[in-house]
Design an enzyme around this catalytic site. Sequence first.
Site, mmCIF file in Angstrom:
data_model
loop_
_atom_site.group_PDB
_atom_site.id
_atom_site.type_symbol
_atom_site.label_atom_id
_atom_site.label_comp_id
_atom_site.label_asym_id
_atom_site.label_seq_id
_atom_site.Cartn_x
_atom_site.Cartn_y
_atom_site.Cartn_z
ATOM 1 N N ARG A 224 -15.832 -24.387 -87.693
ATOM 2 C CA ARG A 224 -16.048 -23.139 -88.419
ATOM 3 C C ARG A 224 -16.159 -23.459 -89.907
ATOM 4 N NH1 ARG A 224 -17.621 -21.115 -84.455
ATOM 5 N NH2 ARG A 224 -16.702 -19.415 -83.262
ATOM 6 N N HIS A 272 -25.931 -22.732 -87.458
ATOM 7 C CA HIS A 272 -24.991 -22.394 -86.372
ATOM 8 C C HIS A 272 -25.690 -22.465 -85.007
ATOM 9 C CE1 HIS A 272 -21.004 -20.165 -85.443
ATOM 10 N NE2 HIS A 272 -21.412 -20.849 -84.384
HETATM 11 P P1 NDP Z 1 -10.610 -25.572 -77.240
HETATM 12 O O1 NDP Z 1 -9.719 -24.401 -77.418
HETATM 13 O O2 NDP Z 1 -10.950 -26.011 -75.865
HETATM 14 O O3 NDP Z 1 -9.978 -26.837 -77.994
HETATM 15 C C1 NDP Z 1 -9.435 -26.767 -79.258
HETATM 16 C C2 NDP Z 1 -8.921 -28.150 -79.647
HETATM 17 O O4 NDP Z 1 -8.480 -28.109 -81.005
HETATM 18 C C3 NDP Z 1 -7.722 -28.594 -78.804
HETATM 19 O O5 NDP Z 1 -7.805 -29.976 -78.538
HETATM 20 C C4 NDP Z 1 -6.543 -28.309 -79.727
HETATM 21 O O6 NDP Z 1 -5.421 -29.153 -79.526
HETATM 22 C C5 NDP Z 1 -7.153 -28.615 -81.075
HETATM 23 N N1 NDP Z 1 -6.381 -27.961 -82.135
HETATM 24 C C6 NDP Z 1 -6.129 -26.633 -82.280
HETATM 25 N N2 NDP Z 1 -5.349 -26.423 -83.362
HETATM 26 C C7 NDP Z 1 -5.089 -27.653 -83.889
HETATM 27 C C8 NDP Z 1 -4.329 -28.103 -84.990
HETATM 28 N N3 NDP Z 1 -3.633 -27.267 -85.769
HETATM 29 N N4 NDP Z 1 -4.279 -29.434 -85.230
HETATM 30 C C9 NDP Z 1 -4.943 -30.293 -84.431
HETATM 31 N N5 NDP Z 1 -5.687 -29.942 -83.370
HETATM 32 C C10 NDP Z 1 -5.757 -28.626 -83.102
HETATM 33 O O7 NDP Z 1 -11.918 -25.271 -78.085
HETATM 34 P P2 NDP Z 1 -13.426 -25.719 -77.775
HETATM 35 O O8 NDP Z 1 -13.479 -27.194 -77.685
HETATM 36 O O9 NDP Z 1 -13.992 -24.924 -76.672
HETATM 37 O O10 NDP Z 1 -14.155 -25.195 -79.116
HETATM 38 C C11 NDP Z 1 -13.734 -25.629 -80.390
HETATM 39 C C12 NDP Z 1 -14.383 -24.820 -81.487
HETATM 40 O O11 NDP Z 1 -15.753 -25.165 -81.623
HETATM 41 C C13 NDP Z 1 -14.429 -23.299 -81.278
HETATM 42 O O12 NDP Z 1 -13.192 -22.689 -81.545
HETATM 43 C C14 NDP Z 1 -15.497 -22.891 -82.269
HETATM 44 O O13 NDP Z 1 -14.908 -22.677 -83.534
HETATM 45 C C15 NDP Z 1 -16.401 -24.117 -82.333
HETATM 46 N N6 NDP Z 1 -17.709 -23.863 -81.707
HETATM 47 C C16 NDP Z 1 -18.821 -24.025 -82.476
HETATM 48 C C17 NDP Z 1 -20.065 -23.847 -81.932
HETATM 49 C C18 NDP Z 1 -21.285 -24.081 -82.738
HETATM 50 O O14 NDP Z 1 -22.375 -23.730 -82.293
HETATM 51 N N7 NDP Z 1 -21.173 -24.676 -83.902
HETATM 52 C C19 NDP Z 1 -20.237 -23.452 -80.532
HETATM 53 C C20 NDP Z 1 -19.006 -23.335 -79.818
HETATM 54 C C21 NDP Z 1 -17.796 -23.516 -80.396
HETATM 55 P P3 NDP Z 1 -4.626 -29.172 -78.120
HETATM 56 O O15 NDP Z 1 -5.561 -29.869 -77.152
HETATM 57 O O16 NDP Z 1 -3.433 -29.972 -78.419
HETATM 58 O O17 NDP Z 1 -4.361 -27.743 -77.751
HETATM 59 C C1 OXD Z 2 -18.893 -20.239 -80.405
HETATM 60 C C2 OXD Z 2 -19.894 -20.386 -81.413
HETATM 61 O O1 OXD Z 2 -17.737 -20.045 -80.743
HETATM 62 O O2 OXD Z 2 -21.067 -20.183 -81.118
HETATM 63 O O3 OXD Z 2 -19.243 -20.316 -79.207
HETATM 64 O O4 OXD Z 2 -19.596 -20.755 -82.552
#
Ligand code: NDP
Ligand code: OXD
Length: 309
Positions: A224, A272
């Site tokens: 983000r 994005h």
């Molecule tokens: P998940 O919820 O599956 O995974 C999140 C990961 O981040 C987990 O490994 C979690 O740790 C880690 N995490 C969360 N908080 C912290 C912290 N404080 N310190 C360290 N690690 C942390 O999310 P996704 O993989 O599905 O998606 C991730 C993000 O990608 C979305 O939230 C979105 O913002 C972004 N996104 C962007 C897109 C784009 O087009 N650019 C499309 C889709 C998503 P733990 O495993 O220990 O819980």
């Molecule tokens: C998502 C994104 O969160 O598109 O899926 O960023």
Amino acid sequence: MALILHLRTARELWWQSHLQKLLPEIECRLWREPGNPDDIEYAVVWRPPEGGLQQFRNLKCIVSVGAGVDHVLADSQLPEGVPVIRTTGTDLTQRMREYVCLHVLRLHRGLDRQWQAQCAADWQPDITPLASQRRVGVMGLGKLGADAAASLASLGFDVAGWARSSHHIDRIDCFHGDAQLADFLARTDILVCLLPLTAQTDSLMDREFFSLLPKGASIINAGRGEHLVEQDLLDALETEHLASATLDVFRTEPLPKEHPFWAHPKVLVTPHVGSMIDPETGGREIARNLLDFIANRPVADVIDRQRGY
Ligand code: NDP
Ligand code: OXD
């Protein structure tokens, strides 16, 4: 029984007709034509307006049209106790895998340098290091991050990952928690951010954070925009501590025309598109989750509202 759809995209009608086909028992209405608000039991949303969901007093769940839920949780008047379901799926993961591998390979093989050389008709046959000599660090080892890290490892990169909790993933050197962040960054030439936006990760990538990366490192942010302190990035590029930034997400989207990132020679802007959800495959995921929710079956993608992801 009705569903309300709020999307900030021209594809709204495409989504509506797809969801209607997939969920024939539920009337799919657009936000601008809600009808009687008391009919609405489900909301399928991207960046709903602040306080807007409160008008639906029979709301049973909120679905984020995306893997991230920050855009829903940002609503300070979000109805209490209503479950929030995110949308994931193999297509979303596949698209992000492509995005991450594309840009890591681009940086690894110096494609931007070659493009510049071509513009000057300059034949520059550099020898690039092997992928095994390139240290890539993936922040976030969730659905998207773990998959991207594994794909990079299968291309031969030296990959580490960083998450909140401890992970064990084949061929990935896993770090976790604030205490291990500095060690993770110190061994990272190309940093990929796939974190969710939470109170803990907001503005994580700032001046001090960049100073922990080796000189000449590059960053790829597909998490983000709020993860990044923009001026601190511009300063780190200016001093050449960082070599480049590939940015897919921004604090303000669309990125304003006058924003310095657009014309910056060391910044690649993508709008994005790291992993766009589409109404066909995304619609199927949403419909499956909603039908499971309605039938009281477990829904894996219900998020933890306290944790923020
Ligand atoms: P998940 O919820 O599956 O995974 C999140 C990961 O981040 C987990 O490994 C979690 O740790 C880690 N995490 C969360 N908080 C912290 C912290 N404080 N310190 C360290 N690690 C942390 O999310 P996704 O993989 O599905 O998606 C991730 C993000 O990608 C979305 O939230 C979105 O913002 C972004 N996104 C962007 C897109 C784009 O087009 N650019 C499309 C889709 C998503 P733990 O495993 O220990 O819980
Ligand atoms: C998502 C994104 O969160 O598109 O899926 O960023």
